[in-house]
Design a protein around this motif. Structure first.
Motif, short mmCIF file in Angstrom:
data_model
loop_
_atom_site.label_atom_id
_atom_site.label_comp_id
_atom_site.label_asym_id
_atom_site.label_seq_id
_atom_site.Cartn_x
_atom_site.Cartn_y
_atom_site.Cartn_z
N TYR A 196 -3.72 -14.51 18.51
CA TYR A 196 -4.96 -13.72 18.52
C TYR A 196 -5.05 -12.78 19.71
O TYR A 196 -5.94 -11.95 19.78
CB TYR A 196 -6.18 -14.68 18.57
CG TYR A 196 -6.07 -15.68 19.71
CD1 TYR A 196 -6.41 -15.33 21.00
CD2 TYR A 196 -5.57 -16.96 19.48
CE1 TYR A 196 -6.26 -16.22 22.05
CE2 TYR A 196 -5.42 -17.86 20.51
CZ TYR A 196 -5.76 -17.47 21.80
OH TYR A 196 -5.58 -18.36 22.83
N PRO A 340 -9.23 -17.28 11.44
CA PRO A 340 -8.93 -17.29 10.00
C PRO A 340 -8.44 -18.66 9.53
O PRO A 340 -7.62 -19.28 10.22
CB PRO A 340 -7.82 -16.24 9.87
CG PRO A 340 -8.06 -15.31 11.00
CD PRO A 340 -8.62 -16.14 12.12
N ASN A 341 -8.95 -19.11 8.42
CA ASN A 341 -8.61 -20.42 7.82
C ASN A 341 -9.30 -21.61 8.47
O ASN A 341 -8.99 -22.76 8.13
CB ASN A 341 -7.10 -20.69 7.80
CG ASN A 341 -6.36 -19.73 6.91
OD1 ASN A 341 -6.69 -19.60 5.75
ND2 ASN A 341 -5.41 -19.00 7.47
N PRO A 369 -10.56 -9.91 15.68
CA PRO A 369 -9.20 -9.45 15.38
C PRO A 369 -8.82 -8.25 16.24
O PRO A 369 -9.60 -7.29 16.34
CB PRO A 369 -9.27 -9.03 13.90
CG PRO A 369 -10.71 -9.04 13.52
CD PRO A 369 -11.51 -9.72 14.59
N GLU A 379 -5.54 -13.18 6.46
CA GLU A 379 -6.73 -12.94 5.65
C GLU A 379 -7.87 -13.78 6.23
O GLU A 379 -7.71 -14.97 6.50
CB GLU A 379 -6.45 -13.34 4.20
CG GLU A 379 -7.50 -12.81 3.28
CD GLU A 379 -7.33 -13.30 1.84
OE1 GLU A 379 -8.18 -12.98 1.03
OE2 GLU A 379 -6.33 -14.01 1.58
N ASP A 380 -9.01 -13.15 6.42
CA ASP A 380 -10.13 -13.82 7.07
C ASP A 380 -11.30 -13.88 6.08
O ASP A 380 -11.98 -12.89 5.88
CB ASP A 380 -10.51 -13.02 8.33
CG ASP A 380 -11.58 -13.73 9.15
OD1 ASP A 380 -12.03 -14.81 8.74
OD2 ASP A 380 -11.96 -13.18 10.21
N LYS A 387 -19.58 -17.91 10.96
CA LYS A 387 -19.00 -17.89 12.31
C LYS A 387 -20.11 -17.99 13.36
O LYS A 387 -19.99 -18.73 14.34
CB LYS A 387 -18.20 -16.61 12.54
CG LYS A 387 -17.01 -16.48 11.63
CD LYS A 387 -16.18 -15.26 11.99
CE LYS A 387 -15.03 -15.13 11.01
NZ LYS A 387 -13.92 -14.37 11.48
#
Ligand code: 5AD
Ligand code: SF4
Length: 468
Positions: A196, A340-341, A369, A379-380, A387
């Protein structure tokens, strides 16, 4: 014109890093005569310290510091790329400066720091911010006088950003913000490439400063009456790994400790390189403060893997427990939510880890990002509302432990380096050994001293006390 290039910035060469000394040519020294500068600094301590160097360089050119950007002839933004909101803040400021420049055509505006290393930012600056006079990057701060001189003389936009780090430049002048505690760089750059993080691209490959240069600087600081040094690097536990001889952070801490500086802190640590030997050295030398910043980022081993952090939740906890054997130690951390995930279960694991570690302090963020990093390509699917909800829940939990840990100190004596008058009228403030902010009533003559203060009240982010 020299523009940044991410492909170049990403590469790690085996090329030897050399050392050079800053040296200012005589003719340039008057360009700031009777002019004032203002620097706005965003981001981490590394940027703060870079600004201390930049200020001193500008003063060598004859500039004096303005108390407000509205009174300045030269305005410099030292920027940060770590999250989008750091970007937005800098671009917001540029909006204000554009208006100022429309009214005052002779105003000089510059941009430096991590954003200057980003291809996209420089592209935008060349297309939409043509009125910015000059830009330089994190690898060529020492070139500021020459870039500035060219910008003033040529009246064209000067952009000089190296994609790749070159030599380590020693001997930059410095105008320190404090007379009692000093930042000392021990290394530059980072080779960890957490998925990240933009830092390995904006700050280049890991380069450690030679021990002799660091110790010389600290010995000088002791002579000048400094009480505390904060050893800085993006990943200080990797200090020395780029040397062709054996000398690491353990050795450096021991040597710094022998300079008799009263307080030593270091940041930021990465759990991967935190050795048992380090823990023993911290225990052995009372002038190494029992305060460790150990970013965990997530409590889920699945997410840690996606983040490229190189440790599991269990390995973090094992290290955490070892560090907790240091008497009176305080541990702080950084946590990212909404990577993500990240599922509800992953997030619950983060909360479980916080409930286990009961951190003394934590900086919490929503994943942002950053263009060019691997995580930005994932993919987010997590909605921003989710969040934000996770961040709020996490903040409530971490705050509860800050307060609980602080409450344990009420009635106890803590050692404080008194830094300045507090924002609270009639009070002074400083930091404890464990890096907690404390406000207390005391005479101004105490500023700069280390003394015992009795804690009288605990709050979430600070303590109140009285001198003993
Ligand atoms: N998004 C959110 N937080 C980030 N950090 C670094 N990069 C990002 C990002 N892309 C956080 C990490 C790091 C701290 C300095 O900033 O938690 O430890
Ligand atoms: Fe970024 Fe720190 Fe990871 Fe280096 S160790 S890539 S600076 S988060």
């Amino acid at each position: 014109m020299l523009l940044p290039n991410y492909n170049e910035a990403r590469k790690r060469s085996k090329e030897e890093v050399k050392k050079e000394y800053y040296h200012l040519e005589g003719t340039i020294k008057n360009i700031g005569k009777e002019k004032k500068y203002y620097i706005k600094t965003y981001g981490c301590q590394m940027n703060e310290h870079d600004s201390e160097n930049i200020k001193a360089m500008l003063e060598e050119l004859g500039f004096r510091e303005a108390d407000n950007y509205l009174n300045a002839d030269l305005i410099l933004l030292n920027t940060c790329s770590i999250r989008e909101n750091a970007h937005n803040k800098a671009f917001g400021m540029l909006g204000r400066l554009k208006h100022l420049k429309e009214k005052n055509k002779s105003l000089i505006v510059g941009l430096c720091g991590c954003m200057a290393q980003e291809e996209k930012v420089i592209d935008d600056i060349m297309k939409k911010y043509k009125w910015i006079n000059f830009v330089f990057g994190t690898h060529n701060i020492h070139r500021l006088p020459y870039i500035l001189e060219d910008a003033i003389n040529s009246k064209k936009q000067e952009i000089e950003v190296y994609s790749k780090e070159k030599n380590i430049v020693e001997g930059l002048p410095v105008k320190r913000a404090s007379k009692y505690k000093a930042y000392v760089n021990i290394m530059y750059g980072c080779d960890k490439f957490c998925t990240y993080c933009i830092v390995p691209y904006t700050r280049g490959k890991q380069r450690s400063r030679e021990k002799d240069e660091i110790l010389k600087e600290i010995v000088e600081l002791v002579k000048e009456g400094y009480q505390e040094v904060i050893l800085l690097g993006q990943n200080v536990n990797a200090y020395g790994k780029d040397f062709d001889y054996h000398y690491n952070l353990e050795n450096l801490l021991e040597d710094v400790s022998k300079t008799k500086i009263k307080r030593i802190r270091f940041m930021t640590s990465h759990p991967w390189d935190f050795t048992d030997g380090m823990i023993e050295v911290i225990k052995k030398y009372p002038n190494i403060m029992p305060s460790i910043h150990l970013p965990v980022q997530s409590g889920s081993s699945k997410i840690l893997k996606l983040m490229g952090r190189r440790y599991s939740k269990e390995e973090y906890i094992t290290l955490f427990n070892k560090i907790k054997t240091i008497p009176n130690v305080a541990v702080s951390t950084d946590i990212i939510v909404g990577f993500p995930n990240e599922t509800e279960e992953d997030f619950t694991e983060t909360l479980d880890l916080v409930n286990y570690c009961k951190f003394d302090n934590a900086y919490t963020f929503i994943f942002s990002p950053r263009i060019g990093t691997p995580a930005a390509k994932l993919e987010d699917k997590i909605p921003i509302e989710t969040k934000e909800k996770r961040l709020n829940i996490l903040n409530e939990v971490v705050n509860k432990y800050f307060l609980e840990n602080n409450q344990k100190l009420v009635g106890k004596k803590v050692k404080v380096l008194v830094e300045k008058e507090s924002e609270k009228p009639g009070m002074l403030c400083g930091y404890t050994d464990t890096n907690k902010l404390i406000n207390f009533i005391g005479d101004k003559k105490l500023i700069g001293k280390i003394l015992d203060v009795e804690v009288t009240e605990a709050k979430t982010w600070s303590l109140d006390g009285k001198t003993c």
